[in-house]
Design an enzyme around this catalytic site. Sequence first.
Site, short mmCIF file in Angstrom:
data_model
loop_
_atom_site.label_atom_id
_atom_site.label_comp_id
_atom_site.label_asym_id
_atom_site.label_seq_id
_atom_site.Cartn_x
_atom_site.Cartn_y
_atom_site.Cartn_z
N MET A 99 1.67 3.16 2.48
CA MET A 99 2.55 3.32 3.63
C MET A 99 3.32 2.07 4.00
O MET A 99 4.32 2.15 4.69
CB MET A 99 1.72 3.76 4.85
CG MET A 99 1.09 5.13 4.71
SD MET A 99 2.31 6.43 4.49
CE MET A 99 3.15 6.35 6.06
N GLY B 94 0.84 -1.19 0.00
CA GLY B 94 0.00 0.00 0.00
C GLY B 94 0.87 1.24 0.00
O GLY B 94 2.08 1.18 -0.23
N ASP C 70 -13.54 2.69 8.70
CA ASP C 70 -13.21 2.29 7.33
C ASP C 70 -13.69 0.86 7.05
O ASP C 70 -12.96 0.05 6.47
CB ASP C 70 -11.71 2.42 7.07
CG ASP C 70 -11.40 2.45 5.58
OD1 ASP C 70 -12.30 2.77 4.79
OD2 ASP C 70 -10.25 2.16 5.20
#
Length: 727
Positions: free
Chosen positions: A430, A428, A542
């Site tokens: 990060m 991803g 999320d």
Amino acid sequence: MAKRNFFSLANSISPAAAHMTWASKTVAGTVARTRRFLTRQIWLWPIIAVLLLSTLGWWVNGSIERTMEDNLVSELETIRDVEVAMLKKWMISQENIARSVADDVDVRRLALEILNLGAADHDGSDLEAINNANASLGKLLRPAMNSHDYDHFMLLDRTQVIATSRADARGLAIPATLKPLVAKAFEGKAMVARPYKSLLSNVDDTGQLRAGVPMMYVLAPVVDEHLQTVAVLGLQIRPEREFTQLLQLGQIGKTGETYAFDANGLMLSNSRFDHALKLDGMLPEEGPSILNLLVRDPGGNISKGYRPKKLRSELPLTKMVASASAGNTDFDVAGYRDYRGEEVVGAWTWLPEYGFGVGTEIDYSEAFRPLVILKRTHWVLMTLLAISSIAIFIFTLMMARLQVQAREAAIEAKQLGQYKLEEKLGEGAMGVVYRGQHAMLRRPTAIKLLNADRVTDLSIGRFEREVQITSNLNHPNTIAIYDFGRTPEDIFYYAMEFLDGIDLQTLVDRYGPQPAGRVIYILKQVCGSLYEAHCAGLVHRDIKPANIMLNRRGGEGDVVKVLDFGLVKAKEDRGEGESMAGTPLYMSPEAIQLPNSVDACSDIYAVGAVGYFLITGKPVFAADTLVDLCQMHTSEPPVPPSQRLGQPVPAELEHAILSCLEKSRARRPQTARDLAKLLDACPAADEWTLDQADAWWSAHERGVTPPSTGQKTHSETYDATMLFESE
């Protein structure tokens, strides 16, 4: 076999089992030694010193400059005000003297006699009598003129000179310069006229007889026995004797001067730079600056060779004259050009009662000489500090590059502390996730580590927060955290249980809408994970299909694991001005409109949106733009799943999903457990059994189409699903 852990996972790659090479050991050793140096933070002190000295230097420089400017303004204004006060006092004194002389009984008698003789003398027969009266008036005025340094006198009616100490002046029309003042004198006011060029020849200050010599007059009314003004007495003053001398008292330093000027910029006193002005061609050799020099901006420094392209009368007024002639009393210490084109600072005012302005100026270079020296010293120091900063920055970059190389070498060697890395599962923004094994336990593990080029205090803080929050959650449907650490190469990582299942996004994309019983079975497990988080005061923020993994665990199929607590928020955390966080396709209305007010009901809205996606194969709303999508979530009611799917959906399940998608939080299930009970009460809850789940997973693992699923559809996803992701 599909693999997913925190991200949409990439294709698996062959695991590398090579040990650290000699080169990577060398880099790691170098960085280890450097790290010991850096951990003592010695490298920070030069940078801190540079920043402090730079800040201190700018502050000191600014403070001194402001102090000097304030002092200079005070000095210039004091000189200007003192000069103006002295001028006013002198002019008032002249007016009082003239009025006293004009009020003398004998002066009034002779003035009336001259007026009467002039009015009666139509054929010139009384010329001798007029001359005798003129001589008598001159004899009467002589003592006062001598004691107050007046050169000549004039007696004026409204149009001409009717008596004077100069025979060649009698009968002349009143000069245009004096007409306004004569009119005021007839109104009863005593006035001092500003300097003007005499129309008659006079002896100048060099002893030469010539025309155009600067003159001034003080005018006073002469009244009759009825106190009516019948004439005006004018006493001639040489401006260079007192007027100019008073202004020259305002000279400070080597370049400071105070002078008077009219609205057209004509200088009414002498400049201290007359000699230099003559050398530069700005004045004739025999003429002074008074009444000969226009105070105009030449556009450049004439003393340094600049020559304007226009006549001086066509040049603009200097800033001082333009401001003063507009009636302003002001100053300027930022710098502007004077009549020589030299940069100066100054203060000025306008005297409306006398029709001229007074200004005090000094060259900028002289006024700020200490500051110029200070600035030069400051810039030298700043240059040295900048060079030092660049050197330190380069050194820091080199060390950072070595650290990155060491991290990459460690990852390339597939060794991360006690964990041996195998294949890369996903990546991803990060972090990266690898499959690996603990060196001692040999347990399959998913290892998430920060990208080497994204290591910042913010990313580390978020990384640690995700680990700490997730590790405190113990529900079997929440991903389990095993370990957290930091290697000598500054690689931050944490180890979690390895999941080899499929996320709900991939499930629907690959196999289409899911049976009602299976949807209920999945959502109940999600509710269990969220209920624990909500009870701990946390909101996931999320929840979406890509963050829910479906697995075969402990011999059972369809075991749910809720992932990615990177955006989790404490309920009591109500920061001001917080921005949206989450995935727009599954965000609640309040998460869009008031991001700092999200709570457990916001997660429940997202669970309803996930259920809608599972049962229909499509998201609740689809739009062409993010704005339109957010507008739908906040105001548009969702289409019922049965209508969207085009076939019946159990009414109880449809009701449960739509209740989660209510715009008002108060109308949604208030807790995840309430939603689980609502789902459990659906008759379709018993339609999905462990045997069906085992059969599905067996077919899935063999790569064949599993039974009991809907037809594969193309999911109507919106490009913004990747916006506001947790990674």
